[in-house]
Design an enzyme around this catalytic site. Structure first.
Site, PDB file in Angstrom:
ATOM      1  N   ARG D 260       0.864  -1.178   0.000  1.00 18.60           N
ATOM      2  CA  ARG D 260       0.000   0.000   0.000  1.00 18.60           C
ATOM      3  C   ARG D 260       0.902   1.230   0.000  1.00 18.60           C
ATOM      4  NH1 ARG D 260      -2.121   0.921   5.528  1.00 18.60           N
ATOM      5  NH2 ARG D 260      -0.593   2.596   5.414  1.00 18.60           N
ATOM      6  N   HIS D 264      -3.111   4.694   4.762  1.00 18.21           N
ATOM      7  CA  HIS D 264      -4.327   3.863   4.855  1.00 18.21           C
ATOM      8  C   HIS D 264      -5.519   4.558   4.181  1.00 18.21           C
ATOM      9  CE1 HIS D 264      -7.708   1.705   6.499  1.00 18.21           C
ATOM     10  NE2 HIS D 264      -8.039   2.703   7.293  1.00 18.21           N
ATOM     11  N   TYR D 273       4.331   5.157  11.384  1.00 16.96           N
ATOM     12  CA  TYR D 273       4.625   3.730  11.590  1.00 16.96           C
ATOM     13  C   TYR D 273       5.485   3.071  10.516  1.00 16.96           C
ATOM     14  CZ  TYR D 273       0.394   3.628   8.679  1.00 16.96           C
ATOM     15  OH  TYR D 273      -0.533   3.831   7.682  1.00 16.96           O
TER      16      TYR D 273
HETATM   17  C1  LIG Z   1     -14.642  -5.724  12.077  1.00 14.35           C
HETATM   18  C2  LIG Z   1     -13.783  -4.533  11.814  1.00 14.35           C
HETATM   19  N1  LIG Z   1     -12.824  -4.191  12.683  1.00 14.35           N
HETATM   20  C3  LIG Z   1     -12.071  -3.097  12.496  1.00 14.35           C
HETATM   21  C4  LIG Z   1     -12.252  -2.318  11.385  1.00 14.35           C
HETATM   22  C5  LIG Z   1     -11.423  -1.031  11.200  1.00 14.35           C
HETATM   23  N2  LIG Z   1     -10.462  -1.168  10.098  1.00 14.35           N
HETATM   24  C6  LIG Z   1     -10.740  -0.709   8.869  1.00 14.35           C
HETATM   25  S1  LIG Z   1      -9.529  -1.058   7.775  1.00 14.35           S
HETATM   26  C7  LIG Z   1      -8.600  -1.827   8.939  1.00 14.35           C
HETATM   27  C8  LIG Z   1      -7.304  -2.449   8.537  1.00 14.35           C
HETATM   28  C9  LIG Z   1      -7.489  -3.524   7.496  1.00 14.35           C
HETATM   29  O1  LIG Z   1      -6.259  -4.057   7.163  1.00 14.35           O
HETATM   30  P1  LIG Z   1      -6.133  -5.081   5.949  1.00 14.35           P
HETATM   31  O2  LIG Z   1      -7.125  -6.173   6.113  1.00 14.35           O
HETATM   32  O3  LIG Z   1      -4.713  -5.489   5.860  1.00 14.35           O
HETATM   33  O4  LIG Z   1      -6.570  -4.272   4.669  1.00 14.35           O
HETATM   34  P2  LIG Z   1      -5.861  -3.010   4.025  1.00 14.35           P
HETATM   35  O5  LIG Z   1      -6.331  -1.817   4.769  1.00 14.35           O
HETATM   36  O6  LIG Z   1      -4.394  -3.190   4.155  1.00 14.35           O
HETATM   37  O7  LIG Z   1      -6.315  -3.006   2.625  1.00 14.35           O
HETATM   38  C10 LIG Z   1      -9.231  -1.778  10.178  1.00 14.35           C
HETATM   39  C11 LIG Z   1      -8.677  -2.333  11.427  1.00 14.35           C
HETATM   40  C12 LIG Z   1     -13.256  -2.714  10.482  1.00 14.35           C
HETATM   41  N3  LIG Z   1     -13.500  -2.017   9.369  1.00 14.35           N
HETATM   42  N4  LIG Z   1     -13.993  -3.810  10.709  1.00 14.35           N
END
Ligand SMILES: Cc1ncc(C[n+]2csc(CCOP(=O)(O)OP(=O)(O)O)c2C)c(N)n1
Ligand SMILES: Cc1ncc(C[n+]2csc(CCOP(=O)(O)OP(=O)(O)O)c2C)c(N)n1
Ligand SMILES: [Mg+2]
Ligand SMILES: [Mg+2]
Lengths: 353, 378, 353, 378
Positions: D260, D264, D273
């Site tokens: 990425r 975020h 980080y």
């Molecule tokens: C059940 C739930 N817990 C927490 C979140 C908050 N949240 C949104 S994105 C994220 C990180 C996701 O990481 P990843 O699965 O690696 O996807 P990326 O953002 O890297 O595409 C979090 C913790 C959420 N959307 N849903």
């Protein structure tokens, strides 16, 4: 996807009435729904060969095969979540949660998807799902087997919530739930599974969202549903001896709520007690009391009282009888409805009743 | 490009780091590395355990227990895994693991408090380092990972044994527990009793994995299979995994292959979903008989010892029968639940004013001799 | 394990008062709790290097290390469930759920274990856990980022539920929550994270379970908490122009509920409106309305009204302002409190007020 | 007995059925089995995708989007996986997968409806066979397994692509989805974009697994790793897995290794980080540049085509800019959300009497010109 309750009424093939248990009536409802609509699929833990721990699905896998009546892995979120995907594809899944507390792992799927999917997609993805949950106590079950969890569901917009209190309603409401294009949380009162009643499968299904007056009376109204209905009827009978004629309103449908029937009764009697076995604090009874008060304030001789389970985790079998609303506790509440005030207030509010 | 077929349950010659099930007792040797006293003790506990199952089942038939999930056929798992623990270790049982709790030294009546319907839980968790029996499946595995983490954070060396059934491995919590423990290298031994069924549902409707032990790979922890009807093999495997955990090596997933000989609980009817022959086949692998035979072959067991153990088990059963033949005693630690007003005592550290009101209501009702909800509940 | 709120009061090291945001006050509370009690451990998604998506844990991992302030895998049931195990070992975990709707995966652990563990073990396994949940809307968040989920928690016996509405309470209630031997669901109103106020860390912590009268008035009582507090204060100010003097009661603690303060106010004013942003149907406002009515019936000139979010899934940012209770909607409700009835009922009920 | 060490992330020479990441474009050959037209189309979509990310980011800065989770750096995953699908297949995106949805043919403005804050969802799911963007992590994987199951039950041959991030694999729902799909041999391709981070949390705090693809083993399905910055490799891998699924072969887990490049979301500050060098290193593996170079080497791309694709992307961006520069139009399918009274229309098939009352209240307020909650919400 546009089937309505009416489409699913059974064409009488020789009218038949039988005396059956509530479990059997539910079984018949599932049977008839499976037979009439091939989009109906049952899923759950042990619902196949075993017929469910309460035998509500008894014989259905044998009759309809294990694709229509499927044993799933033990994963409630997975069960409900896959049902969401199936509903998206046009099926009408009927999910069984084995006990009320075991529906909690599926809470996120229920609240964040099942309840919201139609709304977020502006109708493109309706959720014609039925979620059967045996609820409540009084069966001597150990912890986590007797929760009355309806308050969580009724507060979640997008869900219908239904709880039958009679054998006929068990059949009719379940047929209507499966025929509904909205998700229905269908609460089956465990305590009444073995209660018996008359079933006429050719009868008209109850209109969704309507309460039923189970007993008429002019002194006060008992408002209740599900497992507490028989207790209220018993209390109403006992109240006669004390000179009270109690009306008993059986909500049947918690969401949507039948304001009309409930308020008409309370306006007539001027007093009301809400009875359910779930904990009282922020329980569904609070909503009933609050909305009845909002709508019937000037008709009320006394505050709407609540007789409910205590605000404690469901007790162990040895003590559950103290927790559950019983006849005496209901009568005590009725006694507290400020009977002494009648004359004074009658004078005061004169024509309003 | 083609996707290679995965390894399947029935595939021979797996090249995976999960080997054949560990078995020790079927030859005369195999258990020689284990102290003879331990072997005999394992056997004695099996005998006790079998008797405990019988007695609890009988009490259930007499209405003295609300429900009983028997571990008959699984005694080697319950006994072997728990005896492998050190004093400082913790045990997180699931709802079926009454015998594991008994083996940990908990008073038999306290073990049964929940199932007796008397109160939700019977023993002092800290005194025995045994968590309550967990009814919501797989939830206790996460608690186990958390307690193990806490011990790590406090610098304490101990292992945590988290017991779970084959069916419950399908729950999300199982996944989260293994992942937390693996990421934290926390000292947990996840011990799956694969008894072939989740109530009525056979394992092949529960998972398509080659074995449950293979699930370890996806978390970066070792996975081991063990003959769950071989008490010495269970003992030795869990001991090794617990040692590794205590030494900072992180968690291990152990799959024990066994069979639930009785129905799911007294309320269940197993004939609805399985054949008598299947049960018969497993009865021939009875864990108590196998260990007895093994010890006799190794010359570690004689008739007198067998008789002594049998008598000890009889005594335990007799005492249990006697203690559970009366109604719960509100003043004993195993029976305080029967006091109705105690319902309000432990919801919070101090009862809220609302609870005090409700307690007063119930007290008035009791004093006035009001009828509770139903004299006879369905 | 027997630490009480009092033990955690800060010894003044030179009294200091500062103007800070609510997010900062929460950060200070976590800091001070970590510094004073080495059993306190923070766990959650992105609470370490990032300092949390709302920066409430900013700088804490750097100060206390990643064992005290730990980034976890994304698994809310796992986070709360491991916290249960840690609490069993004597630690005092403080868990962050990133947004309200993302606490739902942990629902089973919360309801079946966190809330029940002390009770089922007759006190042997208390759960001195704090579960921080940013709650509510008004921040332009997309779906699932603005739920007000307090109704689920307040109905669950065994949990304390707290929602600060001021900067000082944010600090004080969080310190008290962490010091509590019972599990506390700590609802942080997202909308107020950047609101500013005075913080005196040497001040006495609020007594658990007590409401605060934020503004006195004699016409009617607004009962509220959390994110709706500033709206109610604004409404009370605006009501002056219409000739109403509104009293504003800030519950702060939803469970336990401060019946005394609330009822004293309503008995004084004779009228009440409950305000919260969660959906109204079976929302917490229903409990407040019902219990106030039960306890103050003869003092009420009008039914207790509720101004709440609608019974719909939380709307998208473009429409959320229509959903959230605003000043005008509150004033409209106040206007419906049957002011014309005052004289008649004053006469009727004479001395009771 | 000793517990063998598990396979670890860094261990060389795995004997597991999960090989090295599939890469195709780094040599001149490697893509020869793929139709040249497809290769060029993959590139064109990458160019479009990059531009879409830039435009959406710009719109966010201008306040036209509430939030935007960029896929810059991950375009090969989003484009390659989706172009591998057949018309009858379904796509279940997670919140970041806007570009995947765009690639599936959804109108760019409809793709952004959610992120624009206008309504929760923009496009017709059935017309495109694309489920809504799922915000609660991992929940969509279970829906995907369910839809795949439904198709199986109906006898329809199709594949379902379930997209998920590396961090979200820690959720229980991911476990349950893989298990349901594997047990049912349902036609799902689980496609994990391992971009190294879950917001701020690096992958090694998320899992101790050797690779995420190894998780497949525990479910009895194949696991494959692919270079997620190689659009041809992603395409070819997902195509094979989808073919296999459609043919009744069951589910596959694909792990795509990518990065990425942006924070975020626009609201995030990635410098808190991670290091700039780490980002630099990944920029050198830019998926658009790599594919462009590859196609040039293979002689499939010339300057004119590059220019044409660039212009097409500019056009798309310009149109999007224009359409999103005005306030939402309540009457267009992408903008109906702005109508306040529509809040009550789709909660149920028919609004309840309670909702009609509430709708009437709001209508009265609007008619009376009442102020809504806050003219300017924080
Ligand atoms: C059940 C739930 N817990 C927490 C979140 C908050 N949240 C949104 S994105 C994220 C990180 C996701 O990481 P990843 O699965 O690696 O996807 P990326 O953002 O890297 O595409 C979090 C913790 C959420 N959307 N849903
Ligand atoms: C969350 C949850 N879902 C469902 C149940 C109901 N239930 C109790 S035991 C059981 C089967 C468990 O099977 P397995 O894990 O194999 O353990 P075994 O009974 O074979 O020991 C089920 C479904 C439960 N206790 N908890
Ligand atoms: Mg089993
Ligand atoms: Mg990621």
């Amino acid at each position: 996807m546009t089937a309505t309750a009416a489409d699913h009424r059974i064409t009488p093939a020789g009218a038949r009435t039988e005396t059956v248990t509530m479990a059997r009536a539910l079984n018949r409802a599932l049977h008839d729904a499976l037979a009439e609509d091939d989009r109906v699929h049952l899923m759950g833990e042990d619902i196949g060969a075993l017929g469910g721990v309460f035998r509500v699905t008894d014989g259905l896998a044998a009759r309809f095969g294990d694709e229509r009546v499927a044993d799933t892995p033990i994963a409630e979120s997975g069960i409900l979540g896959t049902a969401v995907g199936m509903a998206m594809y046009g099926l009408r899944p009927v999910v069984e949660m084995q006990f009320d507390a075991f529906a909690y792992p599926a809470f996120e799927q229920l609240v964040s998807h099942v309840a919201k999917m139609r709304n977020r997609t502006r109708g493109a993805l309706p959720m014609p799902l039925t979620i059967r949950i045996p609820y409540g106590g009084g069966i001597g079950g150990v912890e986590h087997h007797s929760d009355a969890s309806e308050a969580y569901y009724v507060h979640t917009p997008g869900l219908h919530v239904v709880a039958p209190g009679t054998v006929a309603d068990a059949y009719g409401l379940l047929r209507a739930a499966i025929a509904s294009d909205d998700p229905v949380v269908f609460l089956e009162p465990k305590r009444l599974y073995w209660s018996k009643g008359e079933l006429d499968r050719t009868a008209r299904l109850p209109e969704p969202g309507t309460a039923a007056v189970r007993r008429t009376g002019s002194s006060a109204t008992l408002i209740t549903y599900g497992s507490s209905l028989p207790v209220c009827l018993e209390a109403a009978e006992a109240a006669r001896a004390e000179g009270w004629e109690l009306e008993v309103v059986d909500l049947r449908s918690l969401v949507p709520f039948d304001d009309e029937t409930v308020c008409a009764s309370v306006r007539r009697t001027g007093r009301a007690v809400v009875v359910h076995e779930a904990s009282g604090f922020a329980g569904f009874g609070a909503e009933i009391a609050a909305r009845v008060t909002e709508r019937c304030f000037h008709y009320l001789e006394a505050p709407v009282l609540r007789v409910t389970g205590f605000d404690i985790p469901y007790p162990p079998p040895a003590l559950e009888r103290h927790h559950l609303p019983g006849v005496d506790r209901i009568l005590d509440a009725v006694a507290r409805l400020q009977w002494e005030s009648t004359w004074e207030s009658r004078t005061r509010s004169g024509g309003s009743r | 490009m083609d996707i290679e077929e995965p390894v399947t349950m029935n595939q021979e010659g797996l090249s995976l780091p999960v080997g054949d099930p560990v078995t020790l007792i079927d030859g005369a040797a195999g258990t020689e590395t284990i102290d003879a006293g331990v072997l005999v003790e394992l056997y004695r506990r099996l005998v006790l355990g079998r008797r405990f199952n019988q007695q609890a089942t009988a009490l259930t038939k007499q209405g003295r227990l609300a429900v009983y999930p028997s571990t008959t056929g699984q005694e080697a798992c319950q006994v072997g895994a728990v005896l492998a623990l050190a004093d400082e270790d913790w045990l997180f049982p699931t709802y079926r693991d009454t015998l594991a709790v008994l083996t940990r030294g908990v008073d038999p009546a306290e073990v049964l408090t929940l199932l007796r319907g008397d109160w939700h839980h019977g023993w002092d968790p800290h005194a025995h380092r045994v968590a309550p029996l967990a009814t919501p499946l797989a939830t206790q595995t996460v608690h186990a990972a958390g307690l193990a983490r806490a011990a790590q954070l406090r610098g304490d060396s101990l292992a945590v044994l988290a017991m779970i059934g084959d069916g419950a491995t399908s729950e999300g919590d199982f996944h989260e527990a293994l992942n937390f423990a693996a990421v934290g290298r926390s000292p947990v031994v996840f011990f799956v009793q694969n008894n072939g069924y989740a109530i009525s549902v056979p394992i092949d409707k529960q998972t398509a994995a080659p074995t449950l032990a293979h699930k370890a790979i996806g978390y970066g922890m070792p996975g081991v299979r063990v003959d769950g009807n071989d008490v010495a093999a269970v003992y030795e495997t869990v001991r090794a995994a617990a040692d590794r955990a205590r030494a900072g090596g992180g968690p291990t997933l152990v799959e024990a292959l066994t069979y639930r000989v009785d129905a799911h609980t007294n309320a269940d009817d197993a004939t609805r979903y399985r054949d008598a022959e299947e049960v018969e086949a497993w009865l021939r692998r009875d864990p108590v008989v196998r260990m007895e035979n093994h010890l006799r072959v190794r010359g570690l067991l004689d008739e007198a010892m067998v008789e002594e153990f049998r008598e000890g088990a009889e005594r335990m059963a007799g005492e249990l029968r006697a203690r559970l033949s009366t109604d719960p005693d509100p003043d004993s630690s195993a029976g305080a639940g029967a006091d109705a007003l105690s319902l309000f005592d432990h919801v919070y550290a101090r009862p809220t004013s609302q609870l005090l009101e409700q307690r007063a209501l119930l007290a008035r009702e009791l004093a006035a001799g009001k009828r509770a909800a139903k004299e006879a509940i369905a």
